[in-house]
Design a protein around this motif. Sequence first.
Motif, mmCIF file in Angstrom:
data_model
loop_
_atom_site.group_PDB
_atom_site.id
_atom_site.type_symbol
_atom_site.label_atom_id
_atom_site.label_comp_id
_atom_site.label_asym_id
_atom_site.label_seq_id
_atom_site.Cartn_x
_atom_site.Cartn_y
_atom_site.Cartn_z
ATOM 1 N N TYR A 128 0.883 -1.177 0.000
ATOM 2 C CA TYR A 128 0.000 0.000 0.000
ATOM 3 C C TYR A 128 0.918 1.224 0.000
ATOM 4 O O TYR A 128 1.620 1.465 0.983
ATOM 5 N N VAL A 129 0.924 1.969 -1.108
ATOM 6 C CA VAL A 129 1.880 3.077 -1.242
ATOM 7 C C VAL A 129 1.217 4.437 -1.052
ATOM 8 O O VAL A 129 -0.012 4.547 -1.033
ATOM 9 N N ASN A 130 2.052 5.450 -0.923
ATOM 10 C CA ASN A 130 1.582 6.798 -0.594
ATOM 11 C C ASN A 130 0.577 6.710 0.569
ATOM 12 O O ASN A 130 -0.491 7.330 0.529
ATOM 13 N N PRO A 131 0.896 5.928 1.593
ATOM 14 C CA PRO A 131 -0.102 5.614 2.622
ATOM 15 C C PRO A 131 -0.447 6.824 3.490
ATOM 16 O O PRO A 131 0.431 7.638 3.772
ATOM 17 N N THR A 132 -1.684 6.902 3.839
ATOM 18 C CA THR A 132 -2.245 7.967 4.710
ATOM 19 C C THR A 132 -2.197 9.350 4.065
ATOM 20 O O THR A 132 -2.384 10.361 4.727
ATOM 21 N N PHE A 133 -1.946 9.381 2.744
ATOM 22 C CA PHE A 133 -1.871 10.681 2.051
ATOM 23 C C PHE A 133 -3.172 11.452 2.228
ATOM 24 O O PHE A 133 -4.255 10.915 2.060
ATOM 25 N N LEU A 134 -3.033 12.747 2.544
ATOM 26 C CA LEU A 134 -4.207 13.615 2.641
ATOM 27 C C LEU A 134 -4.112 14.727 1.602
ATOM 28 O O LEU A 134 -3.016 15.207 1.300
ATOM 29 N N PRO A 135 -5.247 15.146 1.047
ATOM 30 C CA PRO A 135 -5.206 16.231 0.065
ATOM 31 C C PRO A 135 -4.712 17.525 0.709
ATOM 32 O O PRO A 135 -4.815 17.713 1.931
ATOM 33 N N GLU A 136 -4.205 18.374 -0.139
ATOM 34 C CA GLU A 136 -3.554 19.602 0.324
ATOM 35 C C GLU A 136 -4.410 20.419 1.303
ATOM 36 O O GLU A 136 -3.908 20.951 2.298
ATOM 37 N N ALA A 156 -4.063 18.643 4.651
ATOM 38 C CA ALA A 156 -2.781 17.978 4.988
ATOM 39 C C ALA A 156 -2.158 18.550 6.265
ATOM 40 O O ALA A 156 -1.512 17.819 7.025
ATOM 41 N N HIS A 157 -2.379 19.828 6.532
ATOM 42 C CA HIS A 157 -1.772 20.443 7.715
ATOM 43 C C HIS A 157 -2.406 19.932 9.019
ATOM 44 O O HIS A 157 -1.886 20.170 10.098
ATOM 45 N N GLU A 158 -3.534 19.217 8.889
ATOM 46 C CA GLU A 158 -4.177 18.662 10.098
ATOM 47 C C GLU A 158 -3.936 17.158 10.223
ATOM 48 O O GLU A 158 -4.680 16.453 10.898
ATOM 49 N N TYR A 159 -2.901 16.670 9.515
ATOM 50 C CA TYR A 159 -2.604 15.234 9.450
ATOM 51 C C TYR A 159 -2.673 14.559 10.831
ATOM 52 O O TYR A 159 -3.366 13.563 11.016
ATOM 53 N N ASP A 160 -1.934 15.105 11.792
ATOM 54 C CA ASP A 160 -1.839 14.433 13.100
ATOM 55 C C ASP A 160 -3.174 14.407 13.849
ATOM 56 O O ASP A 160 -3.460 13.467 14.584
#
Length: 261
Positions: free
Chosen positions: A161-169, A172-176
């Motif tokens: 499973y690649v690019n895992p946990t990717f979030l759109p721009e 993305a700043h709220e990833y955590d």
Amino acid sequence: MKTIPIILCLIFLRTLGIAQVKADFPLVDYHVHLKGDFTYEKAVEHSKKTGIKYGIAVNCGMGFPTQNDSAALAWLDSMKGSPFMLAMQAEGREWVKMFSPAVIAKFDYVFTDAMTYTDANGKRVRLWIKEEVSVPDKQKFMDDLVNRIGKILSTEPVNIYVNPTFLPECIAHEYDKLWTRERMLKVIEFAVKNHVAIEINNRYRIPSERFIVLAKKHGAKFAFGTNNTDSNMGDLDYCLLMKKKVGLTASDMFAPKKKLK
Ligand SMILES: [Zn+2]
């Protein structure tokens, strides 16, 4: 004038670092593309120079040049005798019906991401393209994303499973904050249950350390991957940093069923 010796010294130390890693750890970049100015010849040279083994992937699926068995076979044929492992990057969700199991099995391994899908309104969305993404409700978006990843990992015949946990721009700043422990665990459990390794992606620098720690604890396997768009390959710095911080060993790492070349 002193900068050149310092640079040479840094290059030497980096090479030494990689050599030390290699001694007890399979240093492989499973997600390399021959794209932009990164030609076959450059890949051979770069791999030799860095000591990092490459898995070269061809993008297969809707909207890509490789859309059927014969195109996939032609690509494999064009790479015959290469020093690389050969990978299928399965694109979108349609790919499963576009290629036969016999042809898929000819690749050393297969990987996909969860960045392309058709939404509830029937619109095809690619998460890395700003104009195609709208997130009116972040929590719902995340729950849908986790469910989609789960479905992909349990129904599509992939190894990584690649690019895992990717979030759109836009989020993305709220990833955590958005990747809560509960959501991370769901993804990790799907990966472990279905024997799908999780990429540590050097380009996007994902997943987070927190995710990798949790995934290791639950027995997930990992694969380093760059996902380059040109010859700007980098040197797996994020992957190696995570290896060090989390304490990944050879037994935590993915290995294709076929022997490494
Ligand atoms: Zn890729």
